[in-house]
Design a protein around this motif. Structure first.
Motif, PDB file in Angstrom:
ATOM      1  N   LYS B 136      24.066 -30.127  -8.484  1.00 29.16           N
ATOM      2  CA  LYS B 136      24.966 -31.076  -9.303  1.00 29.16           C
ATOM      3  C   LYS B 136      24.522 -30.765 -10.803  1.00 29.16           C
ATOM      4  CE  LYS B 136      26.055 -34.730  -6.290  1.00 29.16           C
ATOM      5  NZ  LYS B 136      25.984 -35.985  -5.971  1.00 29.16           N
ATOM      6  N   PRO B 137      25.637 -30.907 -11.892  1.00 30.43           N
ATOM      7  CA  PRO B 137      25.239 -30.568 -13.265  1.00 30.43           C
ATOM      8  C   PRO B 137      24.166 -31.802 -13.741  1.00 30.43           C
ATOM      9  CG  PRO B 137      27.563 -30.687 -12.670  1.00 30.43           C
ATOM     10  CD  PRO B 137      26.921 -31.122 -11.551  1.00 30.43           C
ATOM     11  N   GLY B 143      25.611 -33.217 -17.349  1.00 34.04           N
ATOM     12  CA  GLY B 143      25.680 -34.110 -16.026  1.00 34.04           C
ATOM     13  C   GLY B 143      24.856 -35.385 -16.362  1.00 34.04           C
ATOM     14  N   ASP B 144      24.701 -36.066 -15.102  1.00 33.58           N
ATOM     15  CA  ASP B 144      24.075 -37.335 -15.226  1.00 33.58           C
ATOM     16  C   ASP B 144      22.882 -37.488 -14.214  1.00 33.58           C
ATOM     17  OD1 ASP B 144      25.563 -37.372 -13.148  1.00 33.58           O
ATOM     18  OD2 ASP B 144      26.988 -39.141 -13.415  1.00 33.58           O
ATOM     19  N   LYS B 150      13.508 -37.540  -9.943  1.00 30.61           N
ATOM     20  CA  LYS B 150      14.464 -38.329  -8.896  1.00 30.61           C
ATOM     21  C   LYS B 150      14.643 -39.657  -9.624  1.00 30.61           C
ATOM     22  CE  LYS B 150      15.042 -35.081  -5.614  1.00 30.61           C
ATOM     23  NZ  LYS B 150      15.062 -34.120  -6.337  1.00 30.61           N
ATOM     24  N   GLY B 151      15.839 -39.714  -9.963  1.00 28.71           N
ATOM     25  CA  GLY B 151      16.116 -41.122 -10.843  1.00 28.71           C
ATOM     26  C   GLY B 151      16.128 -40.881 -12.237  1.00 28.71           C
ATOM     27  N   GLY B 152      15.645 -39.762 -12.813  1.00 32.56           N
ATOM     28  CA  GLY B 152      15.362 -39.565 -14.140  1.00 32.56           C
ATOM     29  C   GLY B 152      16.627 -40.034 -15.099  1.00 32.56           C
ATOM     30  N   LYS B 153      16.485 -40.662 -16.183  1.00 29.63           N
ATOM     31  CA  LYS B 153      17.610 -40.931 -17.093  1.00 29.63           C
ATOM     32  C   LYS B 153      17.713 -40.151 -18.043  1.00 29.63           C
ATOM     33  CE  LYS B 153      18.289 -44.942 -14.872  1.00 29.63           C
ATOM     34  NZ  LYS B 153      19.215 -44.766 -13.616  1.00 29.63           N
TER      35      LYS B 153
END
Lengths: 156, 332
Positions: B136-137, B143-144, B150-153
């Protein structure tokens, strides 16, 4: 995208090429001029198989746009030998078994050739530093270093 | 791998280049050495409509000295920097960084401007289109999601330029020019620290000069770099140190810059608090090494683990400090 006319000086011969600008020197050498001694491997400037000399210095032809080398002196492995007669450095690579599969050899030889031109008597560290951008998966480099060192001892 | 189509522009003067840059703005990429931009285009990470070559602009090449500074023009190759007696004599750690950068065939083409402005890198970003098509982007491409955390903002991509830590440690500035104006800023101010958008440079600005101040006192410098093999490697972590002493023999300036530890270079601001004397204790040096670790924002997004890089940032910082002290004691 428009075609552009580019004057290339390759192995002391001039070539006028009409090409799209999004082509690399490697593509022109291999596909247009049939100078297939220059190899393509990674295509990202990492492995060194595509090394040619640009004004005497080794560069990566796979990430070099053809429009960037207009008017510069380009030497490929075909330009090192005089027809069937090999350059002494090429002879040394054969003599010292510095070639196995041979895929890295054109780039490796040109890099070593450039080193010996600027530094006729390199020590082992200097040789290893010079060829550090050329990856060989067969020889373990020892034979290549021996061949280059032999040339420096002969006073190439 | 073939390059996408683009139109090539070859301005003959700096003025013309600035006008071209202003006109095409975000649709244009600059090619000087090409060792970064061509690879990015081959991987599909960049697809500009226009590619502007700087090859005809001679005023963008060369190294010169003024009374108080050395100025490196942005299109000067890394090899030209390596061969420069002016740089070798005055800025040891800059020569060290140039020598450790990639390998000689890259040094022959890569330019200092390109090296400074090389994009941040990540194991999940600097890959082929095919590889990335399965993901995923991420934040880096708008992207987001962050594939490394994992779960990085946010984006944790790493700034791995070799030249910047040493240049910052010497207090370098850069000149950015655009159509009607120019500004000179500290090189350290170029970096936003954000992986998504690592540089505070406008799309119509051209980096033209790197200005390194000359130092009249006794000083020492060093650059150390962690890498897996001896050639063709981006730094996995690096440390540049600059130390100078006053006439009493005390250290009056200590600048330590950590590279490849975050999305921009990390500067140990208060190093001179811990290192005041030339014969600083091991505890002082250990404290600096701890700070380098605390400043680092390492995650598992390069070819070795973050845990290993966190251990090594301390080792590399200590080595660089020791070498800079040796250089200082030799008289720079």
């Amino acid at each position: 995208m428009y075609k552009k006319t580019v004057l290339l000086k390759i192995n002391n011969e001039e070539h006028i090429i009409s090409t799209y600008p999004n082509r690399t020197l490697l593509e022109i050498l291999r596909d247009d001029l049939c100078l297939t001694g220059t190899k393509e491997s990674c295509g990202e400037g990492i492995c060194g198989a595509c090394t040619v000399l640009l004004d005497g210095l080794p560069v990566r032809s796979c990430i070099l746009l053809v429009t960037e080398v207009e008017g510069k002196e380009i030497t490929t492995i075909e330009g090192l030998s005089g027809g069937e007669k090999l350059d002494p450095l090429q002879e040394a690579f054969i003599e010292y078994h510095a070639i196995q599969c041979g895929f890295c050899s054109p780039g490796m030889i040109l890099t070593a050739y450039s080193l010996l031109k600027s530094n006729p008597n390199p020590d082992e560290e200097e040789i290893r530093h010079a060829i550090s951008g050329n990856i060989c998966r067969c020889t373990g480099y020892a034979k290549i270093v021996e061949a280059v060192k032999a040339m420096s001892e002969k006073g190439s | 791998m073939r390059l996408p189509p683009f139109k090539v522009l070859e301005p003959g003067t700096k003025k013309s280049a600035l006008l071209t840059l202003d006109k095409h703005n975000k649709n244009l990429k600059i090619v000087a050495g090409g060792t970064e931009v061509v690879v990015m285009m081959k991987l599909g990470l960049s697809a500009p409509l226009y590619l502007m070559s700087l090859k005809k602009i001679k005023v963008l090449r060369g190294i010169r000295k003024t009374k108080n500074e050395v100025i490196i023009k942005s299109s000067t190759s890394i090899n030209e920097i390596l061969q420069s007696p002016l740089i070798n004599k005055n800025f040891k750690s800059i020569t060290q960084a140039a020598k450790l950068l990639a390998a000689p065939p890259i040094q022959n083409r890569a330019t200092i401007g390109g090296n400074i402005l090389q994009d941040t890198r990540c194991l999940y970003y600097n890959q082929s289109e095919f590889f990335r098509s399965g993901l995923k982007p991420c934040f880096k491409v708008g992207g987001d999601i962050c594939h490394a955390v994992k779960g990085g903002k946010r984006c944790f991509s790493v700034y791995q330029g070799d030249m910047v830590p040493s240049l910052i440690s010497f207090g370098s500035k850069i000149k950015l020019e655009k159509k009607d104006s120019s500004r000179t800023v500290l090189l350290s101010d170029l970096f936003t620290g954000k992986g998504e958008n690592p540089f505070s440079i406008q799309p119509n600005e051209l980096l033209t000069e790197i200005v390194i101040p000359l130092h009249n006192c006794n000083y020492g410098s060093s650059y150390e770099k962690l890498r897996i093999r001896k050639g063709l490697e981006y730094p996995l972590v690096s440390a540049a140190v600059f130390l100078s002493e006053n006439t009493d023999g005390n250290l009056d300036n200590v600048r330590i810059v950590i590279g490849a530890a975050a999305s921009g270079p990390k500067i140990i601001e208060n190093a001179s608090i811990y290192l005041k004397r030339k014969n600083s204790s091991d505890e002082d040096v250990d404290e600096i090494a701890n700070i380098s670790d605390n400043l680092s924002e390492m995650v598992n997004n390069l070819s070795v683990s973050a845990a290993y890089r966190r251990k090594m940032v301390q080792v590399v910082t200590k080595r660089s400090l020791q070498n800079a002290f040796q250089d200082l004691n030799k008289g720079g």
